[in-house]
Scaffold this motif. Structure first.
Motif, PDB file in Angstrom:
ATOM      1  N   GLY A 183       1.081  -1.165   0.022  1.00  0.00           N
ATOM      2  CA  GLY A 183      -0.203  -0.407   0.088  1.00  0.00           C
ATOM      3  C   GLY A 183       0.658   1.539  -0.115  1.00  0.00           C
ATOM      4  O   GLY A 183       0.547   1.978  -0.885  1.00  0.00           O
ATOM      5  N   THR A 184       1.768   1.824   0.609  1.00  0.00           N
ATOM      6  CA  THR A 184       2.798   2.443   1.150  1.00  0.00           C
ATOM      7  C   THR A 184       3.634   2.595  -0.270  1.00  0.00           C
ATOM      8  O   THR A 184       3.632   3.807  -0.713  1.00  0.00           O
ATOM      9  CB  THR A 184       3.382   2.579   2.091  1.00  0.00           C
ATOM     10  N   ALA A 185       4.009   1.673  -0.461  1.00  0.00           N
ATOM     11  CA  ALA A 185       4.565   1.359  -1.861  1.00  0.00           C
ATOM     12  C   ALA A 185       4.543   2.415  -3.063  1.00  0.00           C
ATOM     13  O   ALA A 185       5.333   2.732  -3.417  1.00  0.00           O
ATOM     14  CB  ALA A 185       5.233   0.095  -1.723  1.00  0.00           C
ATOM     15  N   ALA A 186       2.800   1.238  -2.918  1.00  0.00           N
ATOM     16  CA  ALA A 186       2.770   2.142  -4.161  1.00  0.00           C
ATOM     17  C   ALA A 186       2.441   3.652  -4.175  1.00  0.00           C
ATOM     18  O   ALA A 186       1.763   4.275  -5.247  1.00  0.00           O
ATOM     19  CB  ALA A 186       0.844   1.561  -4.317  1.00  0.00           C
ATOM     20  N   ILE A 187       2.144   4.097  -3.321  1.00  0.00           N
ATOM     21  CA  ILE A 187       1.939   5.737  -3.186  1.00  0.00           C
ATOM     22  C   ILE A 187       3.237   5.910  -3.503  1.00  0.00           C
ATOM     23  O   ILE A 187       3.184   7.425  -4.192  1.00  0.00           O
ATOM     24  CB  ILE A 187       1.495   6.376  -1.668  1.00  0.00           C
ATOM     25  N   MET A 188       4.389   5.987  -2.800  1.00  0.00           N
ATOM     26  CA  MET A 188       5.842   5.896  -3.732  1.00  0.00           C
ATOM     27  C   MET A 188       5.875   6.375  -5.266  1.00  0.00           C
ATOM     28  O   MET A 188       6.308   6.630  -5.818  1.00  0.00           O
ATOM     29  CB  MET A 188       6.967   5.999  -3.134  1.00  0.00           C
ATOM     30  N   ALA A 189       5.364   4.882  -5.607  1.00  0.00           N
ATOM     31  CA  ALA A 189       5.730   4.811  -6.870  1.00  0.00           C
ATOM     32  C   ALA A 189       4.275   5.529  -7.979  1.00  0.00           C
ATOM     33  O   ALA A 189       4.918   6.067  -8.896  1.00  0.00           O
ATOM     34  CB  ALA A 189       5.227   3.192  -7.497  1.00  0.00           C
ATOM     35  N   TYR A 190       2.863   5.654  -7.099  1.00  0.00           N
ATOM     36  CA  TYR A 190       2.802   6.734  -8.034  1.00  0.00           C
ATOM     37  C   TYR A 190       3.086   8.174  -7.735  1.00  0.00           C
ATOM     38  O   TYR A 190       3.067   8.584  -9.010  1.00  0.00           O
ATOM     39  CB  TYR A 190       1.046   6.572  -7.052  1.00  0.00           C
ATOM     40  N   ALA A 191       3.832   8.438  -6.974  1.00  0.00           N
ATOM     41  CA  ALA A 191       4.214  10.149  -7.063  1.00  0.00           C
ATOM     42  C   ALA A 191       5.231  10.290  -7.841  1.00  0.00           C
ATOM     43  O   ALA A 191       5.096  11.041  -8.578  1.00  0.00           O
ATOM     44  CB  ALA A 191       4.966  10.115  -5.154  1.00  0.00           C
ATOM     45  N   ALA A 192       5.727   9.127  -8.048  1.00  0.00           N
ATOM     46  CA  ALA A 192       7.298   8.794  -9.259  1.00  0.00           C
ATOM     47  C   ALA A 192       7.015   8.447 -10.141  1.00  0.00           C
ATOM     48  O   ALA A 192       7.991   8.588 -11.777  1.00  0.00           O
ATOM     49  CB  ALA A 192       7.645   7.633  -8.276  1.00  0.00           C
ATOM     50  N   ARG A 193       5.744   8.651 -10.519  1.00  0.00           N
ATOM     51  CA  ARG A 193       5.100   7.596 -11.707  1.00  0.00           C
ATOM     52  C   ARG A 193       5.422   8.325 -13.211  1.00  0.00           C
ATOM     53  O   ARG A 193       5.692   7.863 -14.109  1.00  0.00           O
ATOM     54  CB  ARG A 193       3.542   7.162 -12.384  1.00  0.00           C
ATOM     55  N   HIS A 194       5.589   9.913 -13.078  1.00  0.00           N
ATOM     56  CA  HIS A 194       5.648  10.802 -14.631  1.00  0.00           C
ATOM     57  C   HIS A 194       6.918  10.822 -14.573  1.00  0.00           C
ATOM     58  O   HIS A 194       7.713  11.953 -15.307  1.00  0.00           O
ATOM     59  CB  HIS A 194       5.023  11.499 -14.836  1.00  0.00           C
ATOM     60  N   ASP A 195       8.014  10.471 -13.515  1.00  0.00           N
ATOM     61  CA  ASP A 195       9.487  11.501 -13.661  1.00  0.00           C
ATOM     62  C   ASP A 195      10.616   9.350 -13.672  1.00  0.00           C
ATOM     63  O   ASP A 195      10.498  10.061 -12.507  1.00  0.00           O
ATOM     64  CB  ASP A 195       9.302  11.790 -11.761  1.00  0.00           C
ATOM     65  N   GLU A 196      11.300  10.454 -14.976  1.00  0.00           N
ATOM     66  CA  GLU A 196      11.698   9.391 -15.571  1.00  0.00           C
ATOM     67  C   GLU A 196      13.411   9.189 -14.607  1.00  0.00           C
ATOM     68  O   GLU A 196      13.860   7.993 -14.756  1.00  0.00           O
ATOM     69  CB  GLU A 196      12.433   9.430 -16.941  1.00  0.00           C
ATOM     70  N   SER A 197      14.000  10.094 -14.048  1.00  0.00           N
ATOM     71  CA  SER A 197      14.253  10.565 -13.450  1.00  0.00           C
ATOM     72  C   SER A 197      14.776   9.411 -12.140  1.00  0.00           C
ATOM     73  O   SER A 197      15.994   9.282 -11.328  1.00  0.00           O
ATOM     74  CB  SER A 197      14.750  11.603 -12.687  1.00  0.00           C
ATOM     75  N   ARG A 198      13.469   8.802 -11.484  1.00  0.00           N
ATOM     76  CA  ARG A 198      13.409   8.540 -10.144  1.00  0.00           C
ATOM     77  C   ARG A 198      13.265   6.550 -10.541  1.00  0.00           C
ATOM     78  O   ARG A 198      12.369   6.164 -11.136  1.00  0.00           O
ATOM     79  CB  ARG A 198      12.351   9.030  -8.883  1.00  0.00           C
ATOM     80  N   ARG A 199      13.691   5.663  -9.286  1.00  0.00           N
ATOM     81  CA  ARG A 199      13.966   5.159  -9.783  1.00  0.00           C
ATOM     82  C   ARG A 199      12.887   4.249  -8.018  1.00  0.00           C
ATOM     83  O   ARG A 199      12.939   5.425  -6.994  1.00  0.00           O
ATOM     84  CB  ARG A 199      14.603   3.488  -9.400  1.00  0.00           C
ATOM     85  N   VAL A 200      11.503   3.450  -7.573  1.00  0.00           N
ATOM     86  CA  VAL A 200      11.286   3.034  -6.345  1.00  0.00           C
ATOM     87  C   VAL A 200      12.291   1.719  -6.684  1.00  0.00           C
ATOM     88  O   VAL A 200      11.570   0.807  -7.021  1.00  0.00           O
ATOM     89  CB  VAL A 200       9.689   2.732  -6.695  1.00  0.00           C
ATOM     90  N   HIS A 201      12.629   1.565  -4.730  1.00  0.00           N
ATOM     91  CA  HIS A 201      13.220  -0.055  -4.315  1.00  0.00           C
ATOM     92  C   HIS A 201      12.341   0.011  -3.511  1.00  0.00           C
ATOM     93  O   HIS A 201      12.279   0.596  -2.453  1.00  0.00           O
ATOM     94  CB  HIS A 201      14.570   0.769  -4.474  1.00  0.00           C
ATOM     95  N   LEU A 202      11.966  -1.477  -3.728  1.00  0.00           N
ATOM     96  CA  LEU A 202      11.404  -2.274  -1.438  1.00  0.00           C
ATOM     97  C   LEU A 202      11.887  -3.589  -1.434  1.00  0.00           C
ATOM     98  O   LEU A 202      12.113  -4.108  -2.553  1.00  0.00           O
ATOM     99  CB  LEU A 202      10.027  -2.835  -2.668  1.00  0.00           C
TER     100      LEU A 202
END
Ligand code: SAM
Length: 249
Positions: A93-112
């Motif tokens: 759930g909280t991972a998805a919030i971070m990934a939602y915020a980053a979805r249009h920012d191609e410079s950013r990865r999400v690590h879980l």
């Protein structure tokens, strides 16, 4: 740092209270308790996205979810460089919030990071009460993938590091971090996460700790870590539902 405000356990630990309640109830009443909890959670969830999608996938309160979205969105707007990292993913759930915020920012990865095997062995620092949680809190990587897709995450920029932190953190290719969500309850994992990842954080980056007020081992790990970092101020953010945060100077 003054931690006098943090001595009492916050009332904002919904998941923990629910699990304790469930342990006290006879098994026949568990479905009823689950139904009541579900209605309560749905009622509290904000109507807009990504919250409408993530509420069945998280144990984290709405205000703390708001804090994650607000802080990650602000980091992007401010141009603070670095990836978003979560240690303690459960159902995503909280991972998805971070990934939602980053979805249009191609410079950013999400690590879980998660083992998906429940909470590990507690240590003396976690106190006597911690034993009841060992092996409990078992999430599902399949549910994590489902909620990430539902919120429209850029899946090619999400990396899942499955395994115990002792094995995955030392070898993870994570260079710079803008946002770190620490949601792994016990002393040893919280200490390892802070020691490993805070030195990689960009100036202006945020760390949000979910369990400072509800798990004594977590509180001790954070206090010990910050004792060596007098330049960092711990903030008990009431607007963020009592989530504990600090910003990298
Ligand atoms: C409270 S849950 C995370 C809740 C989640 N952030 C949410 O949105 O509901 C804690 C998670 O930390 C993970 N965890 C705790 N200690 C760990 C360790 N040493 N290695 C790997 N995973 C760990 C557990 O498997 C569990 O899924």
């Amino acid at each position: 740092m003054d931690d006098r405000n943090f001595d009492k356990v916050s009332g904002d630990a919904p998941a923990q209270s629910y699990r304790l309640l469930r342990r006290m109830l006879p098994k026949a009443l568990h479905p009823y308790a689950r139904g009541v909890r579900k209605r309560l959670l749905r009622g509290k969830a904000r109507k807009e996205e990504p919250f409408q999608t993530v509420w069945p996938y998280t144990q984290v309160s709405q205000k703390r979810q708001d804090s994650i979205l607000d802080r990650t969105t602000a980091l992007i707007a401010e141009g603070v460089p670095g990836d978003f990292v979560e240690c303690g993913v459960l159902d995503g759930g909280t991972a998805a919030i971070m990934a939602y915020a980053a979805r249009h920012d191609e410079s950013r990865r999400v690590h879980l990071f998660d083992a998906w095997e429940g909470l590990p062995q507690a240590t003396d620092e976690d106190g006597e009460g911690a034993a009841v949680w060992v092996g409990d809190v078992v999430g599902s990587p399949r549910r994590v993938m489902a909620v990430l897709r539902k919120v429209g995450a850029a899946m090619d920029r999400v990396t899942v590091h499955r395994g115990w932190f002792d094995d995955t953190l030392p070898v993870a290719d994570v260079r710079q971090i803008a946002f770190l969500h620490v949601d792994c309850d016990f002393y040893a994992p919280v200490k390892l996460v802070l020691n490993t990842f805070v030195p990689r954080m960009a100036p202006g980056g945020w760390v949000q700790i979910d369990d400072y007020q509800s798990f004594e081992g977590c509180r001790l790990a954070v206090n010990e870590f910050l004792a060596d970092r007098p330049d960092i101020a711990l903030i008990d953010d009431r607007r963020a539902g009592g989530a504990t945060v600090f910003r990298i100077p």
